[in-house]
Scaffold this active site. Structure first.
Site, mmCIF file in Angstrom:
data_model
loop_
_atom_site.group_PDB
_atom_site.id
_atom_site.type_symbol
_atom_site.label_atom_id
_atom_site.label_comp_id
_atom_site.label_asym_id
_atom_site.label_seq_id
_atom_site.Cartn_x
_atom_site.Cartn_y
_atom_site.Cartn_z
ATOM 1 N N ASP A 113 -30.690 -22.919 10.181
ATOM 2 C CA ASP A 113 -31.924 -23.096 9.404
ATOM 3 C C ASP A 113 -32.122 -21.825 8.593
ATOM 4 O OD1 ASP A 113 -34.735 -22.861 8.697
ATOM 5 O OD2 ASP A 113 -35.172 -24.442 10.135
ATOM 6 N N CYS A 116 -34.547 -19.198 9.914
ATOM 7 C CA CYS A 116 -34.320 -18.743 11.289
ATOM 8 C C CYS A 116 -33.799 -17.307 11.287
ATOM 9 C CB CYS A 116 -33.321 -19.689 11.962
ATOM 10 S SG CYS A 116 -32.522 -19.046 13.432
ATOM 11 N N ARG A 143 -35.585 -26.810 11.328
ATOM 12 C CA ARG A 143 -36.291 -26.912 12.615
ATOM 13 C C ARG A 143 -37.631 -27.622 12.492
ATOM 14 N NH1 ARG A 143 -36.720 -20.819 14.084
ATOM 15 N NH2 ARG A 143 -37.122 -20.794 11.830
#
Length: 227
Positions: A113, A116, A143
């Site tokens: 992601d 992230c 996510r």
């Protein structure tokens, strides 16, 4: 004798198809829409692949199990679900963003992601993974789900003319301005769900084992050498 065997095989095949249909029908009444059924290594148990993850069902469809099923081998336990899903994962190879190792010894696929922190840390070290002989392949796993801005940004990256460049720019903070509906990302996200991915990064090895979160380059090499 050959005619008898052929007849028995036809009966067995018809019975299996009937059982598969019964399992699918029962799961569809519970809301499952994309149901694929295959044999498992266990007699009397079927592997059921749905958009919500993998299940194991009795052949009559009266019992369902959710969780991990491991095959015990001389090299240690192997996740049966991962082995089943690897064909689907490798079929997406042309959609992946790949950072190849020159002297490739291992290949891992990372569900990532762009928002992230640990995905960012992993990506900063991608050359170190490559130098250790580890090819890194990325699949998208927003996510916050498919109805998020992140999913649309990742779709723009994964459909860019130069995907690796677009991802590199995004990791530098230069996110795409033209957002796109998540179509390619949707397929990758759903595959991540089937693998049991709950967070990013999730690292999948060549035999379908999900290692979980971020691992330093040397630690990932050690994990791969142990398989």
């Amino acid at each position: 004798m050959k005619k008898v065997l052929a007849a028995l095989l036809m009966v067995a095949s018809a019975t299996a198809m009937a059982n598969d249909a019964a399992i699918k029908a029962k799961l569809q009444t519970l809301g499952a829409r994309q149901v694929e059924i295959s044999d498992s290594p266990l007699k009397g148990i079927k592997i059921v692949n749905t958009e919500q993850g993998l299940l194991y069902a009795s052949e009559d469809g009266n019992y369902v199990l959710q969780g991990k099923l491991y095959q015990l081998t001389d090299k240690g336990p192997v996740d049966v679900a991962g082995k089943v899903l690897m064909n689907k994962l490798n079929a997406m190879q042309n959609e992946m963003i790949v950072y190849p190792a020159k002297n490739e010894k291992y290949v891992v696929t990372v569900f990532m992601d762009i928002t992230c922190h640990y995905c960012h840390l992993l990506h900063q070290q991608v050359k170190e993974y490559n130098d250790l002989g580890i090819t890194v392949r990325y699949l998208a796993f927003p996510r916050t789900g498919l109805n998020s801005q992140t999913a649309r940004q990742m779709e723009a990256i994964w459909t860019a003319e130069d995907r690796a460049f677009a991802l590199n720019e995004a990791e530098k903070g230069n996110l795409p301005k033209a957002l796109k509906d998540p179509n390619i990302v949707k397929k990758q996200y759903e595959l991540g769900i089937q693998f049991g991915v709950a967070g990013t990064p999730s690292i999948v090895t060549a035999n379908g084992e999900v290692l979980g979160g971020y691992l330093k380059p040397a630690d990932l090499l050690t994990a791969l050498q142990g398989q």
